[in-house]
Structures are given as structure tokens and as C-alpha cells.
Scaffold this motif. Structure first.
Motif, PDB file in Angstrom:
ATOM      1  N   ARG A  49      11.705  29.051   9.701  1.00 24.12           N
ATOM      2  CA  ARG A  49      11.152  30.400   9.837  1.00 24.12           C
ATOM      3  C   ARG A  49      12.098  31.449   9.279  1.00 24.12           C
ATOM      4  O   ARG A  49      11.674  32.417   8.671  1.00 24.12           O
ATOM      5  N   ASP A  50      13.404  31.218   9.501  1.00 25.14           N
ATOM      6  CA  ASP A  50      14.401  32.214   9.078  1.00 25.14           C
ATOM      7  C   ASP A  50      14.436  32.388   7.558  1.00 25.14           C
ATOM      8  O   ASP A  50      14.881  33.411   7.055  1.00 25.14           O
ATOM      9  N   ASP A  51      14.010  31.338   6.838  1.00 23.35           N
ATOM     10  CA  ASP A  51      14.066  31.408   5.361  1.00 23.35           C
ATOM     11  C   ASP A  51      12.797  32.009   4.769  1.00 23.35           C
ATOM     12  O   ASP A  51      12.709  32.244   3.562  1.00 23.35           O
ATOM     13  N   TYR A  52      11.799  32.181   5.615  1.00 27.97           N
ATOM     14  CA  TYR A  52      10.469  32.466   5.073  1.00 27.97           C
ATOM     15  C   TYR A  52      10.388  33.805   4.344  1.00 27.97           C
ATOM     16  O   TYR A  52       9.795  33.892   3.257  1.00 27.97           O
ATOM     17  N   ALA A  53      10.980  34.859   4.935  1.00 27.46           N
ATOM     18  CA  ALA A  53      10.829  36.186   4.312  1.00 27.46           C
ATOM     19  C   ALA A  53      11.363  36.169   2.878  1.00 27.46           C
ATOM     20  O   ALA A  53      10.737  36.716   1.961  1.00 27.46           O
ATOM     21  N   SER A  54      12.501  35.483   2.662  1.00 27.79           N
ATOM     22  CA  SER A  54      13.066  35.451   1.295  1.00 27.79           C
ATOM     23  C   SER A  54      12.130  34.729   0.328  1.00 27.79           C
ATOM     24  O   SER A  54      12.003  35.113  -0.843  1.00 27.79           O
ATOM     25  N   GLN A  55      11.489  33.657   0.834  1.00 32.20           N
ATOM     26  CA  GLN A  55      10.549  32.932  -0.039  1.00 32.20           C
ATOM     27  C   GLN A  55       9.351  33.823  -0.398  1.00 32.20           C
ATOM     28  O   GLN A  55       8.917  33.877  -1.551  1.00 32.20           O
ATOM     29  N   ALA A  56       8.827  34.524   0.613  1.00 29.16           N
ATOM     30  CA  ALA A  56       7.668  35.386   0.353  1.00 29.16           C
ATOM     31  C   ALA A  56       8.057  36.545  -0.572  1.00 29.16           C
ATOM     32  O   ALA A  56       7.263  36.947  -1.437  1.00 29.16           O
ATOM     33  N   VAL A  57       9.275  37.061  -0.414  1.00 25.90           N
ATOM     34  CA  VAL A  57       9.763  38.103  -1.330  1.00 25.90           C
ATOM     35  C   VAL A  57       9.748  37.549  -2.765  1.00 25.90           C
ATOM     36  O   VAL A  57       9.306  38.213  -3.709  1.00 25.90           O
ATOM     37  N   ALA A  58      10.194  36.298  -2.924  1.00 19.45           N
ATOM     38  CA  ALA A  58      10.219  35.693  -4.272  1.00 19.45           C
ATOM     39  C   ALA A  58       8.806  35.588  -4.829  1.00 19.45           C
ATOM     40  O   ALA A  58       8.579  35.824  -6.029  1.00 19.45           O
ATOM     41  N   GLU A  59       7.833  35.255  -3.983  1.00 18.15           N
ATOM     42  CA  GLU A  59       6.455  35.170  -4.507  1.00 18.15           C
ATOM     43  C   GLU A  59       5.943  36.554  -4.899  1.00 18.15           C
ATOM     44  O   GLU A  59       5.209  36.690  -5.889  1.00 18.15           O
ATOM     45  N   ILE A  60       6.313  37.593  -4.159  1.00 22.05           N
ATOM     46  CA  ILE A  60       5.873  38.950  -4.534  1.00 22.05           C
ATOM     47  C   ILE A  60       6.457  39.314  -5.913  1.00 22.05           C
ATOM     48  O   ILE A  60       5.769  39.893  -6.761  1.00 22.05           O
ATOM     49  N   HIS A  61       7.712  38.915  -6.148  1.00 17.03           N
ATOM     50  CA  HIS A  61       8.297  39.176  -7.485  1.00 17.03           C
ATOM     51  C   HIS A  61       7.522  38.413  -8.555  1.00 17.03           C
ATOM     52  O   HIS A  61       7.257  38.938  -9.637  1.00 17.03           O
ATOM     53  N   GLN A  62       7.144  37.157  -8.248  1.00 15.70           N
ATOM     54  CA  GLN A  62       6.319  36.391  -9.204  1.00 15.70           C
ATOM     55  C   GLN A  62       5.016  37.146  -9.480  1.00 15.70           C
ATOM     56  O   GLN A  62       4.563  37.253 -10.625  1.00 15.70           O
ATOM     57  N   ALA A  63       4.401  37.655  -8.401  1.00 15.45           N
ATOM     58  CA  ALA A  63       3.103  38.342  -8.532  1.00 15.45           C
ATOM     59  C   ALA A  63       3.239  39.561  -9.440  1.00 15.45           C
ATOM     60  O   ALA A  63       2.395  39.802 -10.318  1.00 15.45           O
ATOM     61  N   GLU A  64       4.316  40.305  -9.249  1.00 14.79           N
ATOM     62  CA  GLU A  64       4.542  41.511 -10.059  1.00 14.79           C
ATOM     63  C   GLU A  64       4.596  41.128 -11.539  1.00 14.79           C
ATOM     64  O   GLU A  64       3.946  41.742 -12.392  1.00 14.79           O
ATOM     65  N   HIS A  65       5.319  40.047 -11.821  1.00 11.54           N
ATOM     66  CA  HIS A  65       5.474  39.575 -13.201  1.00 11.54           C
ATOM     67  C   HIS A  65       4.130  39.088 -13.770  1.00 11.54           C
ATOM     68  O   HIS A  65       3.742  39.456 -14.879  1.00 11.54           O
ATOM     69  N   VAL A  66       3.414  38.286 -12.973  1.00 15.61           N
ATOM     70  CA  VAL A  66       2.158  37.684 -13.465  1.00 15.61           C
ATOM     71  C   VAL A  66       1.112  38.773 -13.739  1.00 15.61           C
ATOM     72  O   VAL A  66       0.418  38.745 -14.774  1.00 15.61           O
ATOM     73  N   LEU A  67       0.996  39.742 -12.848  1.00 21.02           N
ATOM     74  CA  LEU A  67      -0.026  40.783 -13.046  1.00 21.02           C
ATOM     75  C   LEU A  67       0.327  41.646 -14.261  1.00 21.02           C
ATOM     76  O   LEU A  67      -0.558  42.033 -15.028  1.00 21.02           O
TER      77      LEU A  67
END
Ligand SMILES: C[S@@+](CC[C@H](N)C(=O)[O-])C[C@H]1O[C@@H](n2cnc3c(N)ncnc32)[C@H](O)[C@@H]1O
Ligand code: SF4
Length: 431
Positions: A61-79
Motif C-alpha cells: 500500500r505504501d508504494d501505491y501513490a508513487s505508482q499511480a503518480v507514474a501512471e498519471i505522467h504516462q497519461a500526460e505523455h500519451v494524451l
């Protein structure tokens, strides 16, 4: 979000989208859904993509926020790579699972990442779901300070016996407390209720509605209990330990909910959702409007969940997290389900998408009918095929569709139609 994933094409590991997603993008809002796949315990009826600590297979659970932050960065790039216009985000919704099992600082960090990536529209709606026993005043104040505008509590019932059958962990006394704290923090409040729990009487349901209304939330969702395959509740029913839910009683409960909620000033705007009317607007009982969704100021429109409306109206949204679904310009995809698989993809710098599909025009039309019919404004008759239009007279005769609205060119469900919404959709889509 149901936990079973559709079967479709594999998604590319770079997550890039086809150029076609740009078509019509100026007319679509951008929303972000952030899934938090953790629960302290699993309620017996729940089939959501969520995991207790002993089901995490090494994911933390403690690692989750960083992983989700990384996906948001991916989303920014993909869009941006797809050539989509820069759009500020209209709505952000944290769902679960139990998002409030994470520290408030994690939710704030995730929201901050969304803001940094796209910005928020003025007046954007930012919601988190919460279990009544997972927040206190300080937590809610921290959410407000981070930019959250709304919290949706899973109240489910006010009756201890019903909560016990549902295996809810919270004490019903906790709900008025957390609602008062949310108000003190300056957050709008929504309450989720479930009706049709085995052993729940009409009087029990009335008591739950009365308790919910007494808290004066801005919004109430009332869901018929669905017995999902593979849940503990389904096994209990199969073994005869718990009674099968009674469909006729559930229909009576829906009618009761609609009447009681309308009396209290809550108007329905989607089959399972009611929003509080502003004081001047009074009751919207029986109101049938042929206006656009935007023209409902004063009848609860300001308290509707704009995030959920965006799903029903086919806007764009990026779903972050394990098992989350996304939709951008007719391309739909969904992420790997397990938090450990999700963590692996993110650590490898890959898209977490497990599969995706590009909707053809006919599928998009069918989905539009399916979703729009369930909303109070309904859908324009001219969006139906000739066969669909032929079905309308029969639906009016069966009192499932409002006659006045239909003559004015819109399909809008009556109360009876809301109870039989799936059947109405089948008839509108029949060849
Ligand atoms: C993710 S939960 C809400 C937040 C939090 N986890 C909680 O339960 O308090 C979303 C809502 O879905 C509804 N829900 C979940 N499973 C359901 C089922 N099998 N039938 C009907 N409603 C269900 C419940 O009302 C629940 O509040
Ligand atoms: S707390 Fe909410 S998400 Fe978690 S198991 Fe219960 S209903 Fe499902």
C-alpha cells in the motif's frame, strides 16, 4: 467498477493512442478516475477490484501513490502524443476499494499530480469515496486543503442487522459524525445506500432512507443489492444460509425511495442517483423536463455527480490504477487487475493496460442508448434507428416511457420505466 475484465485485443506496451481519438475532442470533457484497490476487510457482497493486506502478493500500500503518480505522467505523455487539445480536467474521482485507507497526504499528492499535468477547470469536482470508519475530522480537513470538493460515504444502511448481513464494519452511529465533519471541513457529501439485502424489510429500508435524509447530504445513491458470482454472499445464498433477495420487494423499495427522496427535495437524475434541490426549487417529484442537462440549475443539477454523468454521456476519462477502465475518443482500455502485476508494469516503465478495443460506430450508438436512457434527460428520439423508433409507441402504452417527452422528441423513463430500464433498452435496440 465490476471486477471482471472484458476480453479484447492486447494493448500496446507504450500505451499510445491512434490519431482518431482527436476527432470531436473539443466537445468532450476530460475526467480522471483514480482507483485505490485496498480494503481492510472485504464485505461479503462486494465484487470490486480490491484486496485486503493478505491478498496483496507482495504489493505494498505504501508504494501505491508513487505508482499511480507514474501512471498519471504516462497519461500526460500519451494524451499529448495523440495530439489531443490541452484540456483542463473537469472532474477527478478517487474510488475503490477504500481510497481513505491511504494517508490524506497520498491522495493530496495524486491530486497535485493531476493538477500539474492538466490543471483543473474552474469549479472542478474532486470526489473521494470513503468508508465511514476510515476518516476523522483532520483527515477531511486535509482533503479540503488539498482541493477536494466532495466525499461519498458508503453508508449502505442504518439498521445494524442489515449492516451485519452485509458484513459492514462501521457502526451506524458513525455516519452522522463523519457527515458533520465533512460539512465542517467544507466538503459536499454523498451517501451510498443499498436496498434489497436479505432479511431487510420495507420498514428497515424506510428507516435507512430517513436516517440518510436526516443528514441532509447533497446527493444520495441507492443501489439494489446485486448478488455477484464468486462472492461470499452468493455462496451463503447457494447454501441456504441467507435468503435469496426478493425482486418484488426490491421494486417496492425503489418506489419507496423515489417517493421519500422526492418529498425531501431530492430529484432523480440517473436511475440510482438523486441530488438535493436548492431550497428555492422545492420538490421535483414527477417532473419531466425536455431541456438539456445544463439547464437544470435549481433542481439539484448543482449537486449531481458530474464525474458519473461524464461516464454516462461518453466524455473522455483516464482511469489510473489496477483494473481501472479508460475511455478516450472511442478507444477503451483497462488495466491489469492485481496490484502486484500493476506494480511490475509501472516499474518496467510500461503501460499497465491489459486490453483495449476501438468502438465502431454501431457499438458507440448502442452504448449511447444504453447509458443515456438511464439519465433523466434521456436521449433524443432521432438517435434511435427506425426499428427503435417503432418501439416507442409500445413503450408509451406500457407506461415505461413518458408520452409528453416522447412527443417533444426525447425518450425519458417513467418511474415504472426506471424499474425496468434494462427491458426498455432491449426494446429500443431490438432489430
Ligand atoms: C467502492 S464502494 C464505496 C466506498 C467504500 N469502499 C465503502 O464501501 O464504503 C462503492 C459502492 O458500491 C456499492 N456496491 C458495492 N457492491 C455492491 C453490490 N454487490 N450491490 C449493490 N451495490 C454495491 C456500495 O453502495 C458501495 O458504497
Ligand atoms: S469496503 Fe467498499 S470496496 Fe471494500 S469490500 Fe466493502 S463495499 Fe467493497
Amino acid at each position: 467498477m465490476p471486477s471482471a475484465l472484458p476480453i479484447a485485443d492486447p494493448a500496446p506496451l507504450d500505451g499510445l493512442l491512434p490519431a482518431s481519438v482527436v476527432d470531436g475532442a473539443d466537445a468532450r470533457n476530460l475526467g480522471v478516475y483514480i482507483h485505490v484497490p485496498f480494503c481492510r476487510v472485504r464485505c461479503g457482497y462486494c465484487d470490486f477490484n480490491t484486496y485486503t493486506s493478505d491478498e496483496l502478493r507482495g504489493a505494498k500500500r505504501d508504494d501505491y501513490a508513487s505508482q499511480a503518480v507514474a501512471e498519471i505522467h504516462q497519461a500526460e505523455h500519451v494524451l499529448a502524443r495523440a495530439g489531443l487539445p490541452a484540456r483542463a480536467v473537469s472532474t477527478v474521482f478517487f474510488g475503490g476499494g477504500t481510497p481513505t485507507l491511504l494517508p490524506a497526504s497520498d491522495l493530496a499528492r495524486l491530486l497535485g499530480t493531476v493538477v500539474d499535468a492538466w490543471g483543473l477547470e474552474p469549479g472542478a469536482e474532486v470526489t473521494t469515496e470513503a468508508n465511514p470508519d476510515s476518516v476523522d475530522l483532520d483527515y477531511l480537513l486535509a482533503l479540503k486543503a488539498a482541493g477536494f470538493t466532495r466525499v461519498s460515504f458508503g453508508m449502505q444502511s442504518a439498521v445494524p442487522r442489515v449492516l451485519a448481513t452485509l458484513e459492514r464494519t462501521h457502526d451506524p452511529e458513525r455516519v452522522p459524525l463523519v457527515v458533520a465533519w465533512a460539512r465542517e471541513a467544507g466538503l459536499d457529501v454523498s451517501l451510498d445506500l443499498i436496498y434489497g439485502t436479505p432479511g431487510e424489510s420495507l420498514a428497515d429500508w424506510r428507516a435507512s432512507l430517513d436516517h440518510a435524509i436526516a443528514q441532509q447530504p447533497d446527493h444520495i445513491s441507492a443501489y439494489a443489492l446485486i448478488v455477484e458470482d464468486g462472492t461470499k454472499l452468493a455462496r451463503q445464498i447457494r447454501r441456504g444460509e441467507v435468503a435469496q433477495p426478493d425482486d418484488d420487494l426490491a421494486a417496492d423499495m425503489y418506489e419507496l425511495a423515489d417517493a421519500v427522496l422526492a418529498d425531501a427535495g431530492y430529484g432523480w437524475y440517473e436511475v440510482s442517483n438523486w441530488a438535493r434541490a436548492s431550497a428555492a426549487a422545492g420538490s421535483v417529484e414527477g417532473a419531466v423536463s425536455v431541456e438539456s442537462p445544463e439547464s437544470h440549475q435549481g433542481d439539484g443539477a448543482e449537486h449531481r455527480s458530474r464525474h458519473n454523468l461524464a461516464y454516462w454521456q461518453g466524455h473522455d476519462w483516464w482511469g489510473v490504477g489496477p483494473g481501472a477502465h479508460s475511455h478516450v475518443g472511442g478507444v477503451r482500455w483497462w488495466n491489469v487487475k492485481h496490484p502486484a502485476a500493476y506494480a511490475d508494469r509501472i516499474a518496467a516503465g510500461q503501460s499497465p493496460a491489459a486490453g483495449r478495443e476501438t468502438l465502431d460506430d454501431e457499438t458507440r450508438r448502442v452504448e449511447r442508448v444504453l447509458l443515456a436512457v438511464r439519465i433523466r434527460e434521456g436521449l433524443a428520439v432521432n438517435e434511435l434507428t427506425a426499428e427503435g423508433r417503432t418501439a416507442v409507441a409500445g413503450l408509451i402504452a406500457d407506461e415505461l416511457v413518458d408520452a409528453r417527452a416522447a412527443f417533444a422528441g426525447r425518450i425519458q423513463l417513467t418511474l415504472k420505466g426506471r424499474l425496468l430500464a434494462d427491458a426498455v433498452v432491449r426494446r429500443l435496440l431490438a432489430d
